[in-house]
Design a protein around this motif. Structure first.
Motif, PDB file in Angstrom:
ATOM      1  N   PHE A  52      -3.999 121.646 104.031  1.00 39.55           N
ATOM      2  CA  PHE A  52      -5.410 121.504 103.704  1.00 39.55           C
ATOM      3  C   PHE A  52      -6.061 120.847 104.908  1.00 39.55           C
ATOM      4  O   PHE A  52      -6.049 119.629 105.075  1.00 39.55           O
ATOM      5  CB  PHE A  52      -5.539 120.653 102.447  1.00 39.55           C
ATOM      6  CG  PHE A  52      -6.873 120.734 101.761  1.00 39.55           C
ATOM      7  CD1 PHE A  52      -7.608 121.903 101.738  1.00 39.55           C
ATOM      8  CD2 PHE A  52      -7.380 119.628 101.104  1.00 39.55           C
ATOM      9  CE1 PHE A  52      -8.823 121.978 101.091  1.00 39.55           C
ATOM     10  CE2 PHE A  52      -8.600 119.684 100.444  1.00 39.55           C
ATOM     11  CZ  PHE A  52      -9.320 120.873 100.436  1.00 39.55           C
ATOM     12  N   LYS A  60     -12.029 116.934 102.350  1.00 35.09           N
ATOM     13  CA  LYS A  60     -10.656 117.098 101.875  1.00 35.09           C
ATOM     14  C   LYS A  60     -10.280 116.032 100.838  1.00 35.09           C
ATOM     15  O   LYS A  60      -9.764 116.347  99.762  1.00 35.09           O
ATOM     16  CB  LYS A  60      -9.666 117.038 103.050  1.00 35.09           C
ATOM     17  CG  LYS A  60      -9.924 118.032 104.153  1.00 35.09           C
ATOM     18  CD  LYS A  60      -8.805 118.047 105.179  1.00 35.09           C
ATOM     19  CE  LYS A  60      -8.541 116.711 105.833  1.00 35.09           C
ATOM     20  NZ  LYS A  60      -9.684 116.221 106.632  1.00 35.09           N
ATOM     21  N   THR A  63     -12.033 116.349  97.510  1.00 32.12           N
ATOM     22  CA  THR A  63     -11.437 117.442  96.736  1.00 32.12           C
ATOM     23  C   THR A  63     -10.150 116.988  96.066  1.00 32.12           C
ATOM     24  O   THR A  63      -9.926 117.254  94.871  1.00 32.12           O
ATOM     25  CB  THR A  63     -11.161 118.647  97.649  1.00 32.12           C
ATOM     26  OG1 THR A  63     -12.384 119.092  98.243  1.00 32.12           O
ATOM     27  CG2 THR A  63     -10.548 119.798  96.866  1.00 32.12           C
ATOM     28  N   ASP A 178      -2.241 113.034 101.117  1.00 33.07           N
ATOM     29  CA  ASP A 178      -3.426 112.909 101.966  1.00 33.07           C
ATOM     30  C   ASP A 178      -3.050 112.140 103.231  1.00 33.07           C
ATOM     31  O   ASP A 178      -2.831 110.932 103.189  1.00 33.07           O
ATOM     32  CB  ASP A 178      -4.522 112.181 101.180  1.00 33.07           C
ATOM     33  CG  ASP A 178      -5.869 112.192 101.907  1.00 33.07           C
ATOM     34  OD1 ASP A 178      -5.992 112.925 102.907  1.00 33.07           O
ATOM     35  OD2 ASP A 178      -6.777 111.475 101.465  1.00 33.07           O
ATOM     36  N   SER A 209      -2.891 117.392 103.018  1.00 31.11           N
ATOM     37  CA  SER A 209      -4.179 117.228 103.679  1.00 31.11           C
ATOM     38  C   SER A 209      -3.947 116.602 105.047  1.00 31.11           C
ATOM     39  O   SER A 209      -3.272 115.590 105.183  1.00 31.11           O
ATOM     40  CB  SER A 209      -5.086 116.327 102.838  1.00 31.11           C
ATOM     41  OG  SER A 209      -6.256 115.990 103.555  1.00 31.11           O
ATOM     42  N   HIS A 211      -5.592 116.507 109.472  1.00 33.05           N
ATOM     43  CA  HIS A 211      -6.467 117.016 110.525  1.00 33.05           C
ATOM     44  C   HIS A 211      -5.643 117.338 111.773  1.00 33.05           C
ATOM     45  O   HIS A 211      -6.197 117.602 112.832  1.00 33.05           O
ATOM     46  CB  HIS A 211      -7.562 116.008 110.866  1.00 33.05           C
ATOM     47  CG  HIS A 211      -7.043 114.714 111.408  1.00 33.05           C
ATOM     48  ND1 HIS A 211      -6.520 113.732 110.607  1.00 33.05           N
ATOM     49  CD2 HIS A 211      -6.951 114.245 112.672  1.00 33.05           C
ATOM     50  CE1 HIS A 211      -6.142 112.710 111.351  1.00 33.05           C
ATOM     51  NE2 HIS A 211      -6.394 112.998 112.614  1.00 33.05           N
ATOM     52  N   MET A 226     -11.324 123.374 105.598  1.00 30.24           N
ATOM     53  CA  MET A 226     -12.577 122.815 105.094  1.00 30.24           C
ATOM     54  C   MET A 226     -13.519 122.497 106.246  1.00 30.24           C
ATOM     55  O   MET A 226     -13.095 122.059 107.312  1.00 30.24           O
ATOM     56  CB  MET A 226     -12.298 121.536 104.305  1.00 30.24           C
ATOM     57  CG  MET A 226     -11.586 121.739 102.978  1.00 30.24           C
ATOM     58  SD  MET A 226     -12.656 122.441 101.703  1.00 30.24           S
ATOM     59  CE  MET A 226     -13.749 121.040 101.363  1.00 30.24           C
TER      60      MET A 226
END
Length: 326
Positions: A52, A60, A63, A178, A209, A211, A226
Protein backbone atom coordinates in the motif's frame (compact mmCIF):
# COMPACT_ATOMS: atom_id res chain seq x y z
CA UNK A 1 -5.19 -2.34 -14.76
CA UNK A 2 -8.13 -3.57 -12.63
CA UNK A 3 -11.19 -1.36 -12.48
CA UNK A 4 -11.41 1.11 -9.62
CA UNK A 5 -15.10 1.80 -10.25
CA UNK A 6 -16.16 -0.19 -7.18
CA UNK A 7 -17.58 -3.17 -9.10
CA UNK A 8 -16.07 -6.16 -10.87
CA UNK A 9 -16.99 -7.43 -14.32
CA UNK A 10 -19.93 -9.37 -12.82
CA UNK A 11 -21.36 -6.25 -11.23
CA UNK A 12 -20.45 -7.17 -7.65
CA UNK A 13 -19.10 -4.50 -5.36
CA UNK A 14 -15.42 -4.98 -4.54
CA UNK A 15 -16.26 -5.43 -0.87
CA UNK A 16 -18.55 -8.41 -1.68
CA UNK A 17 -15.86 -10.55 -3.30
CA UNK A 18 -15.10 -13.61 -1.19
CA UNK A 19 -11.65 -14.08 -2.75
CA UNK A 20 -10.41 -10.92 -1.07
CA UNK A 21 -8.76 -10.65 2.34
CA UNK A 22 -9.47 -6.89 2.27
CA UNK A 23 -12.13 -5.28 0.10
CA UNK A 24 -13.67 -1.85 0.15
CA UNK A 25 -16.15 0.10 -1.93
CA UNK A 26 -16.17 3.89 -1.94
CA UNK A 27 -14.34 4.12 1.37
CA UNK A 28 -14.25 7.80 2.28
CA UNK A 29 -13.16 9.88 5.26
CA UNK A 30 -13.70 13.61 5.68
CA UNK A 31 -12.36 15.73 8.50
CA UNK A 32 -14.57 18.82 8.36
CA UNK A 33 -13.78 20.30 4.94
CA UNK A 34 -10.76 18.10 4.23
CA UNK A 35 -11.23 14.85 2.33
CA UNK A 36 -8.46 12.58 3.64
CA UNK A 37 -9.61 9.43 1.81
CA UNK A 38 -11.73 9.75 -1.31
CA UNK A 39 -13.75 6.78 -2.58
CA UNK A 40 -11.13 4.04 -2.21
CA UNK A 41 -11.93 0.60 -3.65
CA UNK A 42 -9.29 -1.74 -2.24
CA UNK A 43 -8.95 -5.30 -3.53
CA UNK A 44 -6.36 -7.31 -1.58
CA UNK A 45 -6.38 -10.98 -2.70
CA UNK A 46 -6.04 -13.69 -0.08
CA UNK A 47 -2.42 -14.82 0.21
CA UNK A 48 -1.01 -11.63 -1.30
CA UNK A 49 1.67 -9.33 0.04
CA UNK A 50 0.00 -6.06 -0.91
CA UNK A 51 2.16 -2.98 -0.96
CA UNK A 52 0.00 0.00 0.00
CA UNK A 53 2.25 2.67 -1.42
CA UNK A 54 2.19 6.43 -1.50
CA UNK A 55 3.93 9.59 -0.36
CA UNK A 56 3.55 10.58 3.28
CA UNK A 57 0.18 12.27 3.77
CA UNK A 58 -1.50 10.44 0.89
CA UNK A 59 -4.17 8.82 3.08
CA UNK A 60 -2.68 5.39 3.74
CA UNK A 61 -2.84 5.47 7.54
CA UNK A 62 -6.35 6.94 7.60
CA UNK A 63 -7.49 4.14 5.31
CA UNK A 64 -5.92 1.53 7.57
CA UNK A 65 -7.54 3.04 10.64
CA UNK A 66 -10.93 2.75 8.96
CA UNK A 67 -10.27 -0.86 7.95
CA UNK A 68 -9.52 -1.76 11.57
CA UNK A 69 -12.48 0.14 13.00
CA UNK A 70 -10.33 2.70 14.79
CA UNK A 71 -12.23 5.51 13.08
CA UNK A 72 -15.58 5.52 11.30
CA UNK A 73 -15.73 6.13 7.56
CA UNK A 74 -17.77 9.04 6.30
CA UNK A 75 -19.04 6.90 3.44
CA UNK A 76 -18.47 3.50 1.86
CA UNK A 77 -18.03 0.02 3.30
CA UNK A 78 -15.46 -2.73 3.59
CA UNK A 79 -14.84 -6.36 4.44
CA UNK A 80 -12.00 -8.17 6.17
CA UNK A 81 -11.49 -11.87 5.44
CA UNK A 82 -14.77 -11.91 3.54
CA UNK A 83 -16.92 -10.57 6.40
CA UNK A 84 -18.61 -7.19 6.50
CA UNK A 85 -17.19 -4.70 8.95
CA UNK A 86 -17.91 -3.50 11.58
CA UNK A 87 -20.82 -5.95 11.89
CA UNK A 88 -18.50 -8.96 12.25
CA UNK A 89 -15.61 -7.24 14.03
CA UNK A 90 -15.90 -9.53 17.05
CA UNK A 91 -15.16 -12.65 15.03
CA UNK A 92 -12.85 -11.15 12.40
CA UNK A 93 -10.44 -8.92 14.34
CA UNK A 94 -8.98 -11.77 16.46
CA UNK A 95 -7.74 -13.20 13.15
CA UNK A 96 -6.07 -9.89 12.21
CA UNK A 97 -2.71 -8.65 13.46
CA UNK A 98 -1.95 -4.96 13.08
CA UNK A 99 0.71 -2.32 13.61
CA UNK A 100 -0.59 1.21 13.13
CA UNK A 101 1.16 4.57 13.64
CA UNK A 102 3.89 3.19 15.85
CA UNK A 103 3.70 0.97 18.92
CA UNK A 104 2.17 1.89 22.29
CA UNK A 105 3.31 -0.10 25.33
CA UNK A 106 3.65 0.39 29.09
CA UNK A 107 7.02 2.15 29.54
CA UNK A 108 7.87 0.68 32.95
CA UNK A 109 7.20 -2.93 31.97
CA UNK A 110 9.67 -5.15 30.16
CA UNK A 111 9.15 -6.21 26.59
CA UNK A 112 8.16 -9.69 27.73
CA UNK A 113 5.71 -8.35 30.36
CA UNK A 114 4.09 -6.08 27.79
CA UNK A 115 3.47 -9.01 25.46
CA UNK A 116 2.07 -11.09 28.32
CA UNK A 117 -0.44 -8.33 29.09
CA UNK A 118 -1.53 -8.17 25.47
CA UNK A 119 -1.80 -11.93 25.28
CA UNK A 120 -3.92 -12.09 28.44
CA UNK A 121 -6.36 -9.61 26.89
CA UNK A 122 -6.90 -11.87 23.87
CA UNK A 123 -9.86 -14.11 24.64
CA UNK A 124 -8.89 -16.46 21.81
CA UNK A 125 -5.37 -17.13 23.20
CA UNK A 126 -4.64 -20.20 25.32
CA UNK A 127 -3.09 -19.01 28.63
CA UNK A 128 -1.40 -22.38 29.10
CA UNK A 129 0.92 -21.73 26.15
CA UNK A 130 1.43 -18.01 26.73
CA UNK A 131 5.07 -18.23 27.86
CA UNK A 132 6.15 -20.31 24.89
CA UNK A 133 4.29 -18.11 22.41
CA UNK A 134 5.60 -14.86 23.88
CA UNK A 135 9.20 -16.06 23.84
CA UNK A 136 8.81 -17.43 20.31
CA UNK A 137 7.50 -14.07 19.09
CA UNK A 138 10.36 -12.22 20.83
CA UNK A 139 12.90 -14.58 19.34
CA UNK A 140 11.43 -14.20 15.88
CA UNK A 141 12.03 -10.44 15.91
CA UNK A 142 15.43 -10.67 17.58
CA UNK A 143 14.39 -9.35 21.02
CA UNK A 144 14.69 -12.43 23.19
CA UNK A 145 17.99 -11.22 24.66
CA UNK A 146 16.34 -7.89 25.57
CA UNK A 147 13.08 -9.41 26.82
CA UNK A 148 13.61 -8.30 30.45
CA UNK A 149 14.65 -4.75 29.59
CA UNK A 150 12.06 -2.05 30.31
CA UNK A 151 10.25 -0.73 27.28
CA UNK A 152 11.29 2.87 28.05
CA UNK A 153 14.91 1.81 27.49
CA UNK A 154 14.16 0.38 24.06
CA UNK A 155 15.39 2.20 20.98
CA UNK A 156 12.91 3.17 18.26
CA UNK A 157 13.93 0.14 16.24
CA UNK A 158 13.44 -2.18 19.23
CA UNK A 159 9.98 -0.71 19.82
CA UNK A 160 9.06 -1.43 16.23
CA UNK A 161 10.28 -5.00 16.65
CA UNK A 162 8.21 -5.45 19.81
CA UNK A 163 5.12 -4.16 18.04
CA UNK A 164 5.70 -6.64 15.24
CA UNK A 165 6.13 -9.42 17.82
CA UNK A 166 2.74 -8.46 19.27
CA UNK A 167 1.08 -9.25 15.93
CA UNK A 168 2.57 -12.76 15.99
CA UNK A 169 1.49 -14.00 19.42
CA UNK A 170 -1.14 -16.18 17.78
CA UNK A 171 -1.45 -17.22 14.12
CA UNK A 172 -3.15 -14.53 12.02
CA UNK A 173 -4.91 -14.83 8.69
CA UNK A 174 -4.32 -11.16 7.91
CA UNK A 175 -1.57 -8.74 8.93
CA UNK A 176 -2.03 -5.00 8.42
CA UNK A 177 1.31 -3.26 8.96
CA UNK A 178 1.82 0.50 8.79
CA UNK A 179 5.50 1.29 8.08
CA UNK A 180 6.84 -1.73 10.05
CA UNK A 181 10.49 -0.99 9.20
CA UNK A 182 10.35 2.57 10.53
CA UNK A 183 13.38 3.26 12.72
CA UNK A 184 15.17 0.01 11.91
CA UNK A 185 18.77 -0.17 10.80
CA UNK A 186 19.52 -1.94 7.48
CA UNK A 187 20.03 -5.31 9.16
CA UNK A 188 16.78 -4.98 11.12
CA UNK A 189 14.96 -3.93 7.97
CA UNK A 190 16.15 -7.03 6.14
CA UNK A 191 15.07 -9.22 9.07
CA UNK A 192 11.58 -7.73 9.14
CA UNK A 193 11.22 -8.25 5.40
CA UNK A 194 12.28 -11.87 5.84
CA UNK A 195 9.66 -12.29 8.59
CA UNK A 196 6.93 -10.83 6.37
CA UNK A 197 7.94 -13.12 3.52
CA UNK A 198 7.86 -16.14 5.85
CA UNK A 199 4.43 -15.19 7.22
CA UNK A 200 3.07 -14.91 3.70
CA UNK A 201 4.61 -18.29 2.82
CA UNK A 202 2.73 -19.75 5.80
CA UNK A 203 -0.55 -18.57 4.29
CA UNK A 204 -1.12 -15.13 5.85
CA UNK A 205 -2.21 -12.17 3.76
CA UNK A 206 -0.12 -9.04 4.39
CA UNK A 207 -1.19 -5.46 3.72
CA UNK A 208 2.01 -3.45 4.01
CA UNK A 209 1.73 0.33 4.09
CA UNK A 210 4.99 1.95 3.04
CA UNK A 211 6.56 4.83 1.17
CA UNK A 212 9.68 2.80 0.34
CA UNK A 213 9.87 1.45 -3.21
CA UNK A 214 12.58 -0.98 -2.14
CA UNK A 215 10.12 -2.77 0.16
CA UNK A 216 7.59 -3.11 -2.64
CA UNK A 217 10.16 -4.39 -5.12
CA UNK A 218 11.58 -7.00 -2.75
CA UNK A 219 8.55 -8.58 -1.08
CA UNK A 220 5.22 -7.46 -2.60
CA UNK A 221 3.07 -9.37 -5.09
CA UNK A 222 0.41 -6.66 -5.50
CA UNK A 223 0.46 -2.88 -5.28
CA UNK A 224 -2.02 -0.10 -4.56
CA UNK A 225 -0.85 3.49 -5.03
CA UNK A 226 -2.42 6.32 -3.03
CA UNK A 227 -2.16 9.99 -3.92
CA UNK A 228 -4.06 12.87 -2.30
CA UNK A 229 -6.57 10.48 -0.78
CA UNK A 230 -7.32 8.60 -3.99
CA UNK A 231 -6.29 5.11 -5.10
CA UNK A 232 -4.67 5.98 -8.43
CA UNK A 233 -3.45 2.49 -9.34
CA UNK A 234 -4.02 -1.08 -8.17
CA UNK A 235 -2.72 -4.24 -9.79
CA UNK A 236 -0.32 -7.16 -9.44
CA UNK A 237 3.22 -5.80 -9.36
CA UNK A 238 4.15 -7.70 -12.54
CA UNK A 239 1.22 -6.09 -14.35
CA UNK A 240 2.28 -2.62 -13.27
CA UNK A 241 5.80 -3.30 -14.50
CA UNK A 242 4.43 -4.45 -17.85
CA UNK A 243 2.62 -1.13 -18.27
CA UNK A 244 5.88 0.80 -18.24
CA UNK A 245 6.41 2.23 -21.74
CA UNK A 246 10.03 2.07 -22.94
CA UNK A 247 11.72 5.19 -24.35
CA UNK A 248 14.59 5.38 -26.78
CA UNK A 249 17.62 7.52 -25.98
CA UNK A 250 20.12 8.78 -28.52
CA UNK A 251 23.46 10.05 -27.24
CA UNK A 252 24.88 12.59 -29.68
CA UNK A 253 26.58 15.97 -29.85
CA UNK A 254 23.75 17.15 -32.14
CA UNK A 255 20.64 16.52 -29.98
CA UNK A 256 18.48 19.07 -31.84
CA UNK A 257 19.21 17.41 -35.19
CA UNK A 258 18.52 14.02 -33.62
CA UNK A 259 15.18 15.29 -32.31
CA UNK A 260 14.24 16.51 -35.79
CA UNK A 261 14.93 13.06 -37.28
CA UNK A 262 13.02 11.30 -34.52
CA UNK A 263 9.97 13.48 -35.01
CA UNK A 264 10.07 12.92 -38.77
CA UNK A 265 10.01 9.16 -38.15
CA UNK A 266 6.94 9.45 -35.93
CA UNK A 267 8.62 9.17 -32.54
CA UNK A 268 6.45 10.99 -29.99
CA UNK A 269 7.16 13.03 -26.85
CA UNK A 270 10.63 13.89 -28.14
CA UNK A 271 12.80 15.76 -25.64
CA UNK A 272 16.38 16.94 -25.62
CA UNK A 273 18.66 17.35 -22.62
CA UNK A 274 22.40 17.92 -22.69
CA UNK A 275 23.87 15.54 -25.26
CA UNK A 276 20.85 13.25 -25.70
CA UNK A 277 17.44 13.10 -27.32
CA UNK A 278 14.68 10.82 -26.05
CA UNK A 279 11.19 9.82 -27.13
CA UNK A 280 8.53 7.12 -27.33
CA UNK A 281 9.19 4.96 -30.40
CA UNK A 282 5.79 3.28 -30.60
CA UNK A 283 6.16 0.43 -33.07
CA UNK A 284 9.21 1.85 -34.86
CA UNK A 285 12.09 -0.64 -34.87
CA UNK A 286 15.27 0.60 -33.15
CA UNK A 287 17.42 -0.33 -36.14
CA UNK A 288 15.24 1.85 -38.38
CA UNK A 289 15.75 4.78 -36.02
CA UNK A 290 19.53 4.36 -35.97
CA UNK A 291 19.64 3.99 -39.76
CA UNK A 292 17.65 7.22 -40.21
CA UNK A 293 19.96 9.12 -37.86
CA UNK A 294 23.07 7.91 -39.69
CA UNK A 295 21.49 8.66 -43.07
CA UNK A 296 20.93 12.28 -41.95
CA UNK A 297 24.56 12.56 -40.79
CA UNK A 298 23.63 12.73 -37.09
CA UNK A 299 26.56 11.25 -35.15
CA UNK A 300 25.30 8.51 -32.82
CA UNK A 301 27.55 7.95 -29.82
CA UNK A 302 25.11 5.67 -28.09
CA UNK A 303 21.61 4.29 -28.47
CA UNK A 304 19.44 2.57 -25.86
CA UNK A 305 15.89 1.40 -25.27
CA UNK A 306 15.18 2.33 -21.65
CA UNK A 307 12.30 0.84 -19.66
CA UNK A 308 11.16 3.11 -16.81
CA UNK A 309 11.83 1.75 -13.33
CA UNK A 310 9.27 1.65 -10.55
CA UNK A 311 10.25 5.07 -9.29
CA UNK A 312 9.55 6.67 -12.67
CA UNK A 313 6.29 4.74 -12.97
CA UNK A 314 4.99 5.90 -9.60
CA UNK A 315 6.13 9.46 -10.18
CA UNK A 316 4.11 9.41 -13.41
CA UNK A 317 1.06 8.28 -11.39
CA UNK A 318 1.36 10.77 -8.55
CA UNK A 319 3.57 13.59 -9.78
CA UNK A 320 5.64 13.16 -6.60
CA UNK A 321 8.83 11.37 -5.72
CA UNK A 322 9.13 8.35 -3.46
CA UNK A 323 11.78 7.41 -0.96
CA UNK A 324 13.72 4.62 -2.64
CA UNK A 325 16.07 3.99 0.29
CA UNK A 326 15.77 1.30 2.94
Amino acid sequence: MPSRSGTDRNGRSVAERGDLAVGSTGLTKRFRRQVAVDGVDLAVPRGAVYGFLGPNGSGKTTTIRMLLGLIRPTAGGHTLLGRAMPAHAGTVLPRVGSLVEGPAFHPYLSGRANLHRLDAADRTADPRTAKQRVDKALDRVGLLAAATKRYRAYSLGMRQRLALAATMLVPRDLLILDEPTNGLDPQGTREVRAIITALAADGATVLLSTHLLSEVEQICTHVGVMHLGKLVAQAPLAQLRAQAVPRIRVDTDQPEDAARVLEALGVTEVETAGTSATGLPGGIAPEKIVAALVHDDVPVRGFAVVTPDLEELFVSLTGEGFDVSG
